[in-house]
Enzyme design. Structure first.
Site, mmCIF file in Angstrom:
data_model
loop_
_atom_site.group_PDB
_atom_site.id
_atom_site.type_symbol
_atom_site.label_atom_id
_atom_site.label_comp_id
_atom_site.label_asym_id
_atom_site.label_seq_id
_atom_site.Cartn_x
_atom_site.Cartn_y
_atom_site.Cartn_z
ATOM 1 N N ALA A 85 -10.208 7.662 1.212
ATOM 2 C CA ALA A 85 -8.941 8.082 0.461
ATOM 3 C C ALA A 85 -9.321 8.196 -1.068
ATOM 4 O O ALA A 85 -8.288 7.964 -1.854
ATOM 5 C CB ALA A 85 -7.679 7.430 0.784
ATOM 6 N N HIS A 87 -9.997 -0.036 -0.190
ATOM 7 C CA HIS A 87 -10.903 0.687 0.639
ATOM 8 C C HIS A 87 -12.076 1.441 0.076
ATOM 9 O O HIS A 87 -11.699 2.732 0.481
ATOM 10 C CB HIS A 87 -10.342 1.082 1.889
ATOM 11 C CG HIS A 87 -9.061 1.836 1.811
ATOM 12 N ND1 HIS A 87 -8.958 2.777 0.985
ATOM 13 C CD2 HIS A 87 -7.860 1.577 2.497
ATOM 14 C CE1 HIS A 87 -7.653 3.319 1.225
ATOM 15 N NE2 HIS A 87 -7.002 2.598 2.374
ATOM 16 N N GLY A 117 -18.702 0.504 9.844
ATOM 17 C CA GLY A 117 -19.807 1.258 10.132
ATOM 18 C C GLY A 117 -19.173 2.850 10.398
ATOM 19 O O GLY A 117 -19.879 3.893 10.737
ATOM 20 N N GLU A 138 0.707 -1.151 -0.206
ATOM 21 C CA GLU A 138 0.064 0.092 -0.030
ATOM 22 C C GLU A 138 0.966 1.120 0.034
ATOM 23 O O GLU A 138 1.681 1.590 0.959
ATOM 24 C CB GLU A 138 -0.915 -0.090 1.013
ATOM 25 C CG GLU A 138 -1.961 1.063 1.112
ATOM 26 C CD GLU A 138 -2.897 1.309 2.350
ATOM 27 O OE1 GLU A 138 -3.913 1.885 2.095
ATOM 28 O OE2 GLU A 138 -2.758 0.569 3.225
ATOM 29 N N ASP A 190 -8.204 -3.874 7.056
ATOM 30 C CA ASP A 190 -7.430 -2.869 7.241
ATOM 31 C C ASP A 190 -6.859 -2.533 8.747
ATOM 32 O O ASP A 190 -6.614 -1.389 8.839
ATOM 33 C CB ASP A 190 -7.915 -1.488 6.355
ATOM 34 C CG ASP A 190 -6.942 -0.371 6.242
ATOM 35 O OD1 ASP A 190 -5.749 -0.715 6.291
ATOM 36 O OD2 ASP A 190 -7.209 0.764 5.998
ATOM 37 N N ALA A 228 -3.986 8.216 6.102
ATOM 38 C CA ALA A 228 -2.975 7.762 7.397
ATOM 39 C C ALA A 228 -1.504 7.475 6.579
ATOM 40 O O ALA A 228 -0.623 7.059 7.409
ATOM 41 C CB ALA A 228 -3.471 6.763 8.222
ATOM 42 N N LEU A 286 -8.653 8.819 10.192
ATOM 43 C CA LEU A 286 -8.678 7.382 10.376
ATOM 44 C C LEU A 286 -7.304 6.887 9.829
ATOM 45 O O LEU A 286 -7.006 7.023 9.027
ATOM 46 C CB LEU A 286 -9.962 6.768 9.800
ATOM 47 C CG LEU A 286 -11.464 7.087 10.345
ATOM 48 C CD1 LEU A 286 -12.484 6.607 9.256
ATOM 49 C CD2 LEU A 286 -11.568 6.627 11.503
ATOM 50 N N ARG A 322 -21.791 15.680 -10.999
ATOM 51 C CA ARG A 322 -21.087 15.843 -12.137
ATOM 52 C C ARG A 322 -19.753 15.080 -12.716
ATOM 53 O O ARG A 322 -19.337 14.884 -13.781
ATOM 54 C CB ARG A 322 -20.525 17.647 -12.375
ATOM 55 C CG ARG A 322 -21.689 18.615 -12.367
ATOM 56 C CD ARG A 322 -20.930 19.799 -12.666
ATOM 57 N NE ARG A 322 -22.246 20.897 -12.410
ATOM 58 C CZ ARG A 322 -22.370 21.319 -11.329
ATOM 59 N NH1 ARG A 322 -21.674 21.136 -10.300
ATOM 60 N NH2 ARG A 322 -23.411 22.319 -11.406
#
Length: 389
Positions: A223, A219, A252, A132, A277, A143, A310, A230
């Site tokens: 991000a 995810h 959630g 990642e 994650d 993050a 987050l 539009r």
């Protein structure tokens, strides 16, 4: 490794659901799946009465940074051992060790550690690496430490793939930084899953990237640009482009309840991949932790950087699956697809993982109807037994 017979369960097998099914396990493999009790059992076979339980294929978490105090970036055998021992309690029997944007040397050390790691009996199996970053967009860093974000570099990736022993299976990158698609094509042709994430591209950019070889979204909703009237953005691309699979953190928090329902209705079970994650604080008490060299504040339900961003999650796979199961219309068969079958197919390991069929690895979960895990087998070895069992 003693043989065993799981008897009387509702078995979610590849050939269909067996309401009063039997699964025979021998030498780490599934030796038989039937609606009829075998006439003969291997000598010394242990029988498990699972008459009130479901038997599911083990979950595959293809995006996880850490758990139980350990992180993949610790780059130690002990850290991977800690994660691999912890995960069967949530039904996860295999995973991708996921890195984070960091100094090149730190990433290299983590990759070498995975290359040398010996998978052990009775633990979740490390299937490879999810890289990642660091080829991501700073505006959508989340993050990911901005100081270490760099432009896509084919030479650097090749070096890292060599250090990993060829075990990088997925890469998250911002496709807009490879506009001609040279690296994307090279990765896809080599069998690496290219996942668009930490990206600021729109729908047109995603459609172009999909043609070049991007086959997944990292995810979903996080991000990346959301849906706008539009430009439906990356999220809209995941809805509309059938070639794309989409990771989903169903806690959630990363994706709120109504959006989970919207995603379900527009994508469905065949293209969603449940992930956690999760970071090192999963399974531990609230407090102060670290992710990618950054301080993280962990509460009862989330992990955040000092500015409220987050920082991964503390979600367990069975908790995310349970949240999806609570959505109207979602069945246990759908959970099997999203948490086991789809990731296995995406990673090219569906010949031995992701389903209950004779000859596959005996990665199995015994769970009740609320997805509370009672027992987990990793390649035929008991890896977790609930105190309630």
């Amino acid at each position: 490794m003693e043989p065993m017979l799981i008897s009387g369960a509702t078995v979610y097998a590849e050939e269909g659901v067996l309401e009063n099914g039997y699964v025979l396990v021998r030498d780490g493999k599934i030796a038989g799946v039937s609606g009829v009790r075998p006439e003969r059992l291997p000598e010394g076979a242990k029988e498990i009465d699972a008459s009130s339980l479901n038997v599911l294929p083990g979950f595959i978490d293809s995006h996880i940074h850490g758990a139980d105090g350990a992180d993949v970036m610790d780059a130690t055998e002990q850290a991977l051992d800690t994660i691999a021992r912890f995960l069967p309690a949530e039904g996860t029997t295999s995973f991708l060790a996921t890195t984070i944007t960091q100094a090149h040397e730190a990433i290299g050390n983590a990759l070498e550690n995975v290359a040398e790691y010996p998978n052990r009996p009775g633990q979740a199996e490390v299937l490879g690496v999810h890289l990642e970053g660091p080829f991501v967009e700073k505006k959508r860093a989340g993050a990911q430490p901005e100081a270490y974000i760099v432009a896509p570099d084919p030479g650097l990736f090749r070096k890292w793939q060599q250090l990993s022993g060829g075990r990088i299976r997925v890469i998250t990158m911002a496709p807009e930084h490879d506009p001609e698609g040279g690296l994307i094509r090279e990765l896809a042709e080599s069998g690496v899953v290219v996942s668009a994430g930490h990206t600021d591209t729109g729908f047109t950019g995603m459609k172009k990237a999909e043609v070049q070889g991007v086959s997944q979204v990292t995810h979903l909703c996080n991000a990346m640009p959301g849906i706008h009237h539009r430009d439906v953005g990356v999220v809209g691309a995941a809805f509309l482009l059938d070639a794309l699979k989409a990771e989903l953190i169903a806690d959630g928090i990363h994706v709120e309840e109504q959006m989970l329902r919207l995603i379900w209705r527009n994508i469905g079970p065949d293209r969603l991949i449940l992930i956690t994650d999760s970071m090192r604080a999963k399974g531990l008490s609230p407090g102060e932790y670290e992710l990618g060299g950054q301080p993280v504040r962990v509460t009862e339900d989330r992990a955040e950087l000092a500015d409220g961003t987050l920082a991964g999650s503390i979600l367990k796979m069975n908790e995310g699956a349970r949240r999806m199961l609570d959505i109207d219309g979602v069945t246990m068969e759908d959970i099997v697809k999203m948490a086991s079958q789809n990731p296995a197919r995406q990673l090219g390991v569906d010949g031995r993982k992701g389903g209950i069929r004779e000859g596959k690895d005996a990665d199995l979960i015994l769970a009740d109807d609320e997805l509370n895990i009672r027992l987990t087998l990793c390649r035929g070895e008991v890896a977790f037994v609930s105190e309630c069992s």
